[in-house]
Design an enzyme around this catalytic site. Structure first.
Site, PDB file in Angstrom:
ATOM      1  N   LYS A   1       7.422   6.705  -8.322  1.00  0.00           N
ATOM      2  CA  LYS A   1       7.682   7.872  -7.466  1.00  0.00           C
ATOM      3  C   LYS A   1       8.744   8.769  -8.131  1.00  0.00           C
ATOM      4  O   LYS A   1       8.788   8.835  -9.357  1.00  0.00           O
ATOM      5  CB  LYS A   1       8.077   7.415  -6.063  1.00  0.00           C
ATOM      6  CG  LYS A   1       7.103   6.367  -5.516  1.00  0.00           C
ATOM      7  CD  LYS A   1       7.277   6.049  -4.065  1.00  0.00           C
ATOM      8  CE  LYS A   1       6.262   4.991  -3.662  1.00  0.00           C
ATOM      9  NZ  LYS A   1       6.225   4.708  -2.252  1.00  0.00           N
TER      10      LYS A   1
ATOM     11  N   ASN B   1       4.429   2.164  -9.406  1.00  0.00           N
ATOM     12  CA  ASN B   1       4.540   3.567  -9.005  1.00  0.00           C
ATOM     13  C   ASN B   1       6.025   3.852  -8.775  1.00  0.00           C
ATOM     14  O   ASN B   1       6.579   3.481  -7.755  1.00  0.00           O
ATOM     15  CB  ASN B   1       3.734   3.802  -7.725  1.00  0.00           C
ATOM     16  CG  ASN B   1       3.917   5.216  -7.181  1.00  0.00           C
ATOM     17  OD1 ASN B   1       4.417   6.095  -7.894  1.00  0.00           O
ATOM     18  ND2 ASN B   1       3.512   5.430  -5.947  1.00  0.00           N
TER      19      ASN B   1
ATOM     20  N   GLY C   1       6.690   1.145   1.622  1.00  0.00           N
ATOM     21  CA  GLY C   1       8.133   1.336   1.662  1.00  0.00           C
ATOM     22  C   GLY C   1       8.781   0.876   2.956  1.00  0.00           C
ATOM     23  O   GLY C   1       9.933   1.195   3.230  1.00  0.00           O
TER      24      GLY C   1
ATOM     25  N   SER D   1       4.566  -2.581   0.116  1.00  0.00           N
ATOM     26  CA  SER D   1       5.603  -3.624   0.241  1.00  0.00           C
ATOM     27  C   SER D   1       5.250  -4.920  -0.492  1.00  0.00           C
ATOM     28  O   SER D   1       5.581  -6.016  -0.028  1.00  0.00           O
ATOM     29  CB  SER D   1       5.909  -3.901   1.712  1.00  0.00           C
ATOM     30  OG  SER D   1       6.443  -2.740   2.326  1.00  0.00           O
TER      31      SER D   1
ATOM     32  N   GLU E   1       1.808   9.845  -0.103  1.00  0.00           N
ATOM     33  CA  GLU E   1       2.887  10.848  -0.085  1.00  0.00           C
ATOM     34  C   GLU E   1       2.367  12.205  -0.551  1.00  0.00           C
ATOM     35  O   GLU E   1       2.820  13.257  -0.089  1.00  0.00           O
ATOM     36  CB  GLU E   1       4.065  10.353  -0.948  1.00  0.00           C
ATOM     37  CG  GLU E   1       4.805   9.217  -0.255  1.00  0.00           C
ATOM     38  CD  GLU E   1       5.389   8.162  -1.179  1.00  0.00           C
ATOM     39  OE1 GLU E   1       5.611   8.438  -2.364  1.00  0.00           O
ATOM     40  OE2 GLU E   1       5.607   7.029  -0.697  1.00  0.00           O
TER      41      GLU E   1
ATOM     42  N   GLU F   1      -3.853   1.305   0.184  1.00  0.00           N
ATOM     43  CA  GLU F   1      -2.453   1.251   0.604  1.00  0.00           C
ATOM     44  C   GLU F   1      -2.336   1.682   2.059  1.00  0.00           C
ATOM     45  O   GLU F   1      -2.328   2.892   2.357  1.00  0.00           O
ATOM     46  CB  GLU F   1      -1.600   2.190  -0.261  1.00  0.00           C
ATOM     47  CG  GLU F   1      -1.597   1.819  -1.725  1.00  0.00           C
ATOM     48  CD  GLU F   1      -0.378   2.397  -2.431  1.00  0.00           C
ATOM     49  OE1 GLU F   1       0.429   1.607  -2.927  1.00  0.00           O
ATOM     50  OE2 GLU F   1      -0.228   3.623  -2.466  1.00  0.00           O
TER      51      GLU F   1
ATOM     52  N   HIS G   1      -2.072   9.570  -3.688  1.00  0.00           N
ATOM     53  CA  HIS G   1      -1.096   8.711  -3.014  1.00  0.00           C
ATOM     54  C   HIS G   1      -0.802   9.295  -1.627  1.00  0.00           C
ATOM     55  O   HIS G   1      -0.807  10.520  -1.453  1.00  0.00           O
ATOM     56  CB  HIS G   1       0.186   8.621  -3.850  1.00  0.00           C
ATOM     57  CG  HIS G   1       1.122   7.598  -3.310  1.00  0.00           C
ATOM     58  ND1 HIS G   1       1.976   7.873  -2.270  1.00  0.00           N
ATOM     59  CD2 HIS G   1       1.313   6.293  -3.619  1.00  0.00           C
ATOM     60  CE1 HIS G   1       2.658   6.770  -1.976  1.00  0.00           C
ATOM     61  NE2 HIS G   1       2.268   5.801  -2.778  1.00  0.00           N
TER      62      HIS G   1
HETATM   63  P1  PGA Z   1       6.098   0.123  -1.863  1.00  0.00           P
HETATM   64  O1  PGA Z   1       5.255   1.405  -2.323  1.00  0.00           O
HETATM   65  O2  PGA Z   1       5.724  -1.017  -2.778  1.00  0.00           O
HETATM   66  O3  PGA Z   1       7.527   0.533  -2.010  1.00  0.00           O
HETATM   67  O4  PGA Z   1       5.712  -0.165  -0.454  1.00  0.00           O
HETATM   68  C1  PGA Z   1       3.917   1.293  -2.713  1.00  0.00           C
HETATM   69  C2  PGA Z   1       3.365   2.642  -3.072  1.00  0.00           C
HETATM   70  O5  PGA Z   1       3.753   3.640  -2.448  1.00  0.00           O
HETATM   71  O6  PGA Z   1       2.539   2.767  -3.989  1.00  0.00           O
END
Ligand code: PGA
Length: 270
Positions: free
Chosen positions: A11, A9, A194, A234, A114, A188, A112
């Site tokens: 983003k 992903n 993140g 992460s 976000e 998630e 997601h």
């Molecule tokens: P990350 O993001 O691996 O940077 O924690 C995962 C995601 O948002 O799908």
């Protein structure tokens, strides 16, 4: 058997130029090694065309097949990170799933965290997007997960259950009975996205097993067994192996570590 899926992903990262550079490095480093693994990249809409061209060119150079793109034995599949549930009309600024399909997308990512928090997407809105993805012939990956407050309040299972059930409309259930491989769940935990704070393998596995039981109850064992449940939050090469060995974890959705070709390759080979 359900596939183990490595999903990137990106983003809001990577221009068309950066996308091309990424795939040159990624595909060259992979060689034939990852050809049998199921890999999908959710790239920004404005870089989608560049991703198509770059993966096709690199696959041809490596003698890999790009037709059909959705095959696990071909070049990486591509997907979009979000799109509207209407395919055309007076919806200024939105992207269309049917256009994404025409351009070569195999997948759409829906829900997601976000999208849920920053863009206020609701469970009801997301259910329409899951239905729209299937209607346009896309595979759908639905993201679910609890916030830190919800985890600390002991609400994790309730939250992921509510988010999952909202998407299982009668239309979606009928589709899953026919084509369970066209759907995946991505668990998630929001507090792990993140942040560098990865869920422990035990924490992740507990939720994955809860979700598998939920899918079994709702859809029947035969369908539920075929649906991959990915972990995201992460994920890095250093923690991928321990997580991937846990019962119920069928892949990863990777943000930060998917932006670097070597780091993502290292996860795929972990
Ligand atoms: P990350 O993001 O691996 O940077 O924690 C995962 C995601 O948002 O799908």
């Amino acid at each position: 058997m359900r596939p183990f899926i490595y999903a990137a992903n990106w983003k809001l990262n990577k221009s068309p130029r950066e996308t091309k550079a990424f795939f040159q490095d990624f595909m060259a480093a992979a060689g034939g090694a990852n050809a049998k693994k199921s890999v999908v990249f959710f790239v920004p809409a404005l870089s989608f065309q560049a991703a198509c061209e770059a993966t096709e060119a690199a696959a041809a150079a490596l003698g890999m097949s790009t037709a059909p793109k959705v095959s696990a034995r071909s070049a990486p599949a591509l997907g979009i990170q979000n799109a509207y549930f209407e395919t055309q009309g007076a919806f200024t600024g939105e992207n269309s799933m049917s256009v994404a399909k025409e351009m070569g997308a195999a997948w759409v990512l829906v829900g997601h965290s976000e999208r849920r928090t920053i863009f206020n997407e609701t469970d009801a809105n997301l259910a329409k997007k899951v239905e729209a993805g299937f209607a346009q012939g896309l595979k759908v990956m639905l993201c679910i997960g609890e916030t830190l407050n919800e985890r600390e309040a002991g609400q994790t299972m309730k939250v992921v259950e509510t988010q999952s059930l909202a998407a299982l409309t009668p239309t979606v259930r009928a589709k899953l009975a026919q084509a369970p491989h066209e759907f995946a769940l991505a668990y998630e935990p929001v507090w792990a996205i993140g942040t560098g704070k990865v869920a422990t393998p035990e924490q992740a596995s507990e939720v994955h097993q809860f979700l598998r039981a939920l899918l079994t109850k709702e859809l029947g064992a035969q369908t539920a067994e075929e649906i991959s449940i990915l972990y995201g939050g992460s994920v890095k090469a250093e923690n991928a192996k321990a997580l991937g060995q846990m019962p119920g974890i069928d892949g990863f959705l990777v943000g930060g570590a998917s932006l670097d070709p070597k780091a993502f390759q290292a996860i795929i080979s972990a």
